[in-house]
Design an enzyme around this catalytic site. Structure first.
Site, mmCIF file in Angstrom:
data_model
loop_
_atom_site.group_PDB
_atom_site.id
_atom_site.type_symbol
_atom_site.label_atom_id
_atom_site.label_comp_id
_atom_site.label_asym_id
_atom_site.label_seq_id
_atom_site.Cartn_x
_atom_site.Cartn_y
_atom_site.Cartn_z
ATOM 1 N N HIS A 111 0.825 -1.204 0.000
ATOM 2 C CA HIS A 111 0.000 0.000 0.000
ATOM 3 C C HIS A 111 0.860 1.256 0.000
ATOM 4 O O HIS A 111 0.577 2.228 -0.712
ATOM 5 C CB HIS A 111 -0.936 -0.017 1.212
ATOM 6 C CG HIS A 111 -1.762 1.204 1.354
ATOM 7 N ND1 HIS A 111 -1.554 2.129 2.356
ATOM 8 C CD2 HIS A 111 -2.799 1.686 0.611
ATOM 9 C CE1 HIS A 111 -2.424 3.108 2.230
ATOM 10 N NE2 HIS A 111 -3.194 2.866 1.182
ATOM 11 N N GLU B 155 2.180 1.771 -3.433
ATOM 12 C CA GLU B 155 1.141 2.326 -4.314
ATOM 13 C C GLU B 155 1.083 3.847 -4.191
ATOM 14 O O GLU B 155 0.956 4.563 -5.189
ATOM 15 C CB GLU B 155 -0.210 1.700 -3.962
ATOM 16 C CG GLU B 155 -1.411 2.321 -4.666
ATOM 17 C CD GLU B 155 -2.571 2.561 -3.721
ATOM 18 O OE1 GLU B 155 -3.105 3.693 -3.702
ATOM 19 O OE2 GLU B 155 -2.942 1.632 -2.989
ATOM 20 N N HIS B 156 1.184 4.356 -2.970
ATOM 21 C CA HIS B 156 1.193 5.805 -2.757
ATOM 22 C C HIS B 156 2.437 6.450 -3.381
ATOM 23 O O HIS B 156 2.352 7.472 -4.053
ATOM 24 C CB HIS B 156 1.161 6.115 -1.257
ATOM 25 C CG HIS B 156 -0.209 6.111 -0.655
ATOM 26 N ND1 HIS B 156 -0.804 7.242 -0.156
ATOM 27 C CD2 HIS B 156 -1.105 5.120 -0.484
ATOM 28 C CE1 HIS B 156 -2.010 6.951 0.312
ATOM 29 N NE2 HIS B 156 -2.209 5.653 0.123
#
Length: 418
Positions: free
Chosen positions: A47, A50-51
């Site tokens: 995650h 992804e950022h």
């Protein structure tokens, strides 16, 4: 026109689902990497990555990425799940080359500068804190972890704040290098696109991907159990569930129909019995989650401290009733709901691009819509009753947050379901 797939020399699969009557296209890259591929010490890295992918490349700053896509009226987004990470854009048909260029750039050439890492680390930690402050959100993380303890599939997608705080830049870069390989990615487009043209774009744009990545899968093992957290809230948030099935299980479609029948709408058994007849809740619904090699089925409800006393026996009774009797009228209604929602997704370029990508990752082929509808229509009362009886043999999973003092003992709930 039907969907098409081309596998490039490096193993990257490129899929298109043409829609000649629209003026737009949705383009995305679906990476078969998510929470279940993380080791415990790096939980949340998928995650965070992804950022960070949006925070600049060798060719574009974070601002330039945003400005370029918005200069043509498009939009760019991403998400991380337990089994995959997706990066996608929606643009006018003439701007498909730009969307492909931007997505390929962030997936292959993200720089993850130290100052950007620190800023985004803080953003993700705020996201984690926000989820912990939202009981009807965080309850599902606790439910998942209780069902699949000490496994990657059971850990939270966002990770834990203390781990995110300590993840070094080198670990994120190494993770991306090891996991973002051509063989794990499907690039898909739906809308006003030509397959051969799109394949050429993808072939030129995604040429810097390694062919093979690191395999870190571990098998899913459902166990079940109990999680309770006493909080001073107005409601008790409860999720009760059982072991479900994988995408490839023969009972995959029966589980979807069963979930719809039990708690999938205002005419469902749970909504009618729990909310309409008894007034015990504002929100109640069932859900079915499948993975490559496992799954889970559950019911969520938000209720009052006193109402939870009556709520749990009613939910357990309704699950038992599925084994005793399934009416043809309610079954037909549940099938119709699923068929309608499936067919309605065909009107969305975003849904169709995601659908072909995920089908390739899960089934290694694009499943014709006619086959999906036929599988739904073939679910009969016997299949529902058989699946319900099968799931009832598994150990229950319970997660509850709020004023839980009147929620009956876990052993009593287990006895109701057995």
């Amino acid at each position: 026109m039907s969907a098409q797939v081309t596998t490039l020399a490096n193993g990257l699969r490129v899929a298109t689902d043409p829609m000649s009557t629209v003026e737009t296209a949705s383009i995305g890259a679906w990476v078969a990497v998510g929470t279940r591929h993380e080791q415990p010490e790096i939980n949340g890295i998928s995650h965070l990555l992804e950022h960070l992918a949006f925070k600049g490349t060798h060719r574009r700053s974070a601002l330039a990425i945003a400005e370029e896509i918005e200069a043509v009226g498009g939009h760019l987004n991403a998400y991380t799940s337990r089994e995959n990470t997706a990066y996608f854009a929606k643009v006018l048909k003439e701007d498909v080359p730009l969307a492909v260029d931007i997505i390929s750039d962030i997936l292959q050439h993200a720089t993850m500068e130290p100052e950007e890492l620190e800023r985004e680390r803080a953003v993700v930690i705020q996201e984690i804190h926000q989820s912990h402050d939202t009981p009807d959100d965080i309850i599902f993380d606790h439910f998942q972890e209780t069902a699949f303890p000490d496994q990657a599939i059971g850990r939270p997608v966002l990770g834990e704040a203390k781990l995110i705080e300590s993840l070094p830049r080198e670990a994120v870069l190494e993770y991306m290098k090891g996991q973002y390989s051509a063989s794990k990615i499907v690039v898909a487009a739906a809308g006003n696109v030509d397959h051969d043209t799109f394949v050429k774009l993808a072939e030129a744009a995604f040429c810097d991907l390694p062919e093979h990545g690191v395999s870190t899968d571990e098998p899913v093992v459902y166990r079940g159990g109990e999680y309770r957290e006493a909080r001073e809230l107005e409601q008790v948030h409860v999720v009760i569930g059982l072991e479900g099935v994988s995408y490839n299980d023969p009972d995959y479609y029966p589980m979807s129909v069963l979930s719809t029948l039990l708690g999938g709408g205002m005419s469902s058994r749970l909504f009618q019995e729990v909310r309409e007849k008894r007034g015990l809740v504002y929100s109640i619904y069932s859900f079915a989650s499948s993975f490559e090699d496992g799954g889970i089925f559950g019911v969520y409800a938000g209720t009052g401290r006193d109402e939870v006393v009556e709520l749990m026996p009613v939910i357990c009774d309704e699950v038992h009733k599925l084994i005793d009797h399934v009416g043809e009228e309610e079954l037909s209604r549940a099938r119709a709901q699923l068929k309608a929602s499936t067919l309605m997704t065909l009107e969305s370029t975003a849904s169709r691009s995601e659908q072909v990508a995920r089908q390739l990752q899960i089934f290694d082929r694009i499943v014709p819509i006619e086959e999906v509808i036929e599988n739904i229509e073939n679910v009969d009362a016997a299949a529902i009753k058989r699946l319900a009886a099968r799931m009832m043999k598994s150990a229950p999973t319970l997660a509850a947050i709020g004023p839980t003092d009147k929620l009956e003992d876990f052993e009593a709930i287990v006895a109701r379901l057995n």
